[in-house]
Write a protein that holds these residues in place. Structure first.
Motif, PDB file in Angstrom:
ATOM      1  N   TYR A  13       0.835  -1.202   0.000  1.00  0.00           N
ATOM      2  CA  TYR A  13       0.000   0.000   0.000  1.00  0.00           C
ATOM      3  C   TYR A  13       0.873   1.257   0.000  1.00  0.00           C
ATOM      4  O   TYR A  13       0.614   2.215  -0.735  1.00  0.00           O
ATOM      5  N   TYR A 263      -5.772   2.471   3.784  1.00  0.00           N
ATOM      6  CA  TYR A 263      -5.941   1.775   2.513  1.00  0.00           C
ATOM      7  C   TYR A 263      -6.406   0.332   2.721  1.00  0.00           C
ATOM      8  O   TYR A 263      -7.211  -0.189   1.939  1.00  0.00           O
ATOM      9  N   LEU A 291      -5.215  -0.917  -4.994  1.00  0.00           N
ATOM     10  CA  LEU A 291      -5.753  -1.558  -3.795  1.00  0.00           C
ATOM     11  C   LEU A 291      -5.738  -3.075  -3.903  1.00  0.00           C
ATOM     12  O   LEU A 291      -6.056  -3.775  -2.938  1.00  0.00           O
TER      13      LEU A 291
END
Length: 461
Positions: A13, A263, A291
Motif C-alpha cells: 500500500y 488503505y 488496492l
C-alpha cells in the motif's frame, strides 16, 4: 470473485500510493531546471494559467535564490499554488503552452518548480501577506474548498472578516475528498488549509451544511455578503437495470472512503469495471488497481479523441495495468443473487456531429459481457438541484446562475466554482474565488475598489 479489503501488505500500500510526482531531490536540481527557462516576453505559460500566475517571474526568482519571493509571486495569484502544483493538468495548461514544445524539447517543469517554492513556504510557515486594517465588514462563505478558500484569503487580505461554513469535518473540498491519494495526501491538504487560514480573519465552522444547519436567508441577515462555493457532488446515475446490486458504487464515494480510511480498510473487487473516462474515472480505476484488484476495465462510450481526461492521466491508468474499452456503454448489470457478477455493454459507434461539432455515440445493436464483481460509476456529477431550488436561487438545471462572473439573483449573494460551472479544475475554482472576492469588495465597500490580483502582473525579480 469477491469484494474484500486488506488485499495487500502495508508495504504494498505504501509503495502503490507513494507520491506520483516527487519533488526535486536537491535545491541544485531546482536551480538547474529554473535556468532552462527562456523568460519569454508575453509568456504563453502565464496566459494558459487560469489564475494568471507570473510564471517567468517566479522561476527567475528561484534561479536567483529568492524562494520566498517566488512563493509570494505564486500565492499572490493562486493561494492554493502548492496543491495545484500537484493536481493541475499542466500538460494542457502552462506546460502545454511552453515554447519548448514548439522546439520539440521537454517543456519547463513548471509545476515541479512551483511545488519547490510553495512547499518550502508552507514548511517554514512564511507569512507572505499582511492584512489591511479592518473594514468592519463580515462575509459568510459556504464551502471550504478551493473556491471558498481562495475567496476567503483574498477578502481577509483586504481587511474583511470571513466565516466559512463547511459541511465536512475537514476543509479542502475536492482536494481533500475527491482526488487520488497518490497525487495529494489528506495530511498535505490539512496543512494547506491551515496555511491559508493562518493569515488571520478566517474562521471555519465545520459540520455546517447549507439547507440543514444554515440558510442563505439567515446569512443575509447576519453578514454583509454571502459567497456560495459548495461545489457539486451527487454522482450521475446510469439508469440501467441492476444498478442497485451490491458491488455497484460511485467513484465519488469510492474515493471519499479511500481518503478517509486506511488503505487496508477499503474493500475492492477482484474484477472491476469503471464507467467513464474523466479525471475521476481515472483516479478510481488506478486506485482500484493499487488496492489489489486483479483486473480493472475502463469503459467509455466514445473514442480517445473525445475523452475528458488528459493523455497523461490515461497513461497512468495504462501503466497501472488498466484495460481501456472504447466505444462501449453500460446496458445492464447482472447479479448472482444480490451481488454483481456481469456487466453487459452496448457496442457504440460515433454518429454525425451535432450543433457543437461533437459526434454523439449511437448503439450498433451489438453487445458484449464482462465478468466483474464491482462496478464503479464515474459518468459525471450532478449539481445540488434540490438545495439550490430550496434556497430560491436562480439556476440552470441546478447550477447556480450568475451575472458578471459571480453575482447571483439574490441580494449581496455571490457564487463561483463547481456549483456554477458544473465541475472544472481546481485552478479554475481558485480563480472563481478571486473573482467572487473582487465582486464582493466592489459591492460592500466601493464600486471602484481594486485589489492586487486585478492588477496586470509585471515581470521583475
Amino acid at each position: 470473485m469477491s469484494i474484500k479489503n486488506n488485499r495487500l501488505t502495508n508495504q504494498d500500500y505504501e509503495f502503490n500510493f507513494a507520491d506520483i510526482h516527487p519533488p526535486f531531490e536537491t535545491p541544485d536540481a531546482a536551480l538547474t531546471e529554473a535556468n532552462r527557462c527562456l523568460f519569454c516576453y508575453d509568456p504563453p505559460c502565464m496566459k494558459a494559467c487560469p489564475t494568471s500566475i507570473n510564471v517567468p517571474k517566479f522561476i527567475k526568482q528561484i534561479a536567483t535564490y529568492n524562494d520566498k519571493g517566488s512563493a509570494h509571486t505564486i500565492f499572490s495569484s493562486n493561494i492554493m499554488g502548492a496543491g495545484c502544483s500537484k493536481v493541475c493538468p499542466v500538460e494542457k495548461l502552462c506546460e502545454g503552452a511552453c515554447v519548448y514544445n514548439l522546439m520539440h524539447e521537454t517543456p519547463i517543469h513548471i509545476a515541479k518548480l512551483q511545488r519547490h517554492s510553495t512547499e518550502k513556504a508552507m514548511k517554514n510557515q512564511w507569512q507572505l501577506f499582511d492584512r489591511k486594517p479592518s473594514t468592519g465588514k463580515r462575509v459568510a462563505i459556504i464551502g471550504a474548498g478551493p473556491a471558498g478558500l481562495s475567496c476567503a484569503h483574498t477578502l481577509s487580505r483586504e481587511g474583511v472578516e470571513v466565516t466559512i461554513y463547511e459541511k465536512e469535518a475537514k476543509g479542502g473540498g475536492l482536494m481533500t475528498y475527491g482526488i487520488a491519494a497518490y497525487k495529494v495526501t489528506p495530511e498535505f491538504c490539512e496543512d494547506e488549509v491551515n496555511y491559508i487560514t493562518s493569515i488571520g480573519g478566517i474562521s471555519i465552522k465545520y459540520n455546517h451544511e447549507l439547507g440543514r444547519d444554515i440558510s442563505i436567508d439567515e446569512l443575509q441577515r447576519n453578514y454583509d455578503a454571502v459567497y456560495l462555493a459548495f461545489g457539486v457532488g451527487k454522482a450521475r446515475q446510469l439508469d440501467i437495470p441492476g444498478e442497485n446490486l451490491f458491488g455497484v458504487t460511485d467513484a465519488i464515494k469510492f474515493i471519499y472512503d479511500l481518503r478517509n480510511n486506511d488503505y487496508s480498510e477499503i474493500a475492492v473487487g477482484d474484477k472491476v469495471a469503471v464507467i467513464g473516462m474523466g479525471m475521476t474515472a481515472i483516479d478510481a480505476a488506478t486506485q482500484a488497481k493499487r488496492l489489489g484488484a486483479s483486473e480493472v476495465h475502463l469503459v467509455y462510450r466514445r473514442t480517445q479523441e473525445e475523452m475528458p481526461c488528459t493523455e497523461k492521466e490515461l497513461n497512468i491508468a495504462k501503466l497501472d495495468g488498466c484495460n481501456i474499452i472504447w466505444l462501449a456503454a453500460p446496458k445492464e448489470i447482472i447479479g448472482d443473487g444480490e451481488n454483481v457478477s456481469q456487466l453487459v455493454c452496448d457496442v457504440m459507434e460515433l454518429g454525425a456531429p451535432d450543433a457543437s461539432g461533437r459526434r454523439s455515440p449511437v448503439e450498433t445493436g451489438q453487445t458484449f459481457t464482462l465478468d466483474v464483481d464491482m462496478v464503479i460509476k464515474a459518468a459525471g456529477q450532478m449539481p445540488f438541484s434540490e438545495m439550490v431550488a430550496g434556497e430560491n436561487l436562480q439556476n440552470n438545471n441546478g447550477k447556480v446562475s450568475v451575472q458578471s462572473k459571480s453575482k447571483t439573483s439574490l441580494d449581496n449573494v455571490f457564487a463561483g466554482g463547481d456549483c456554477v460551472n458544473g465541475g472544472r479544475e481546481v485552478v479554475d475554482a481558485v480563480q472563481a474565488g478571486k473573482d467572487g472576492a473582487a465582486a464582493i469588495l466592489k459591492t460592500i465597500i466601493s464600486p471602484d475598489y481594486i485589489i492586487e490580483s486585478e492588477l496586470k502582473p509585471t515581470f521583475n525579480n
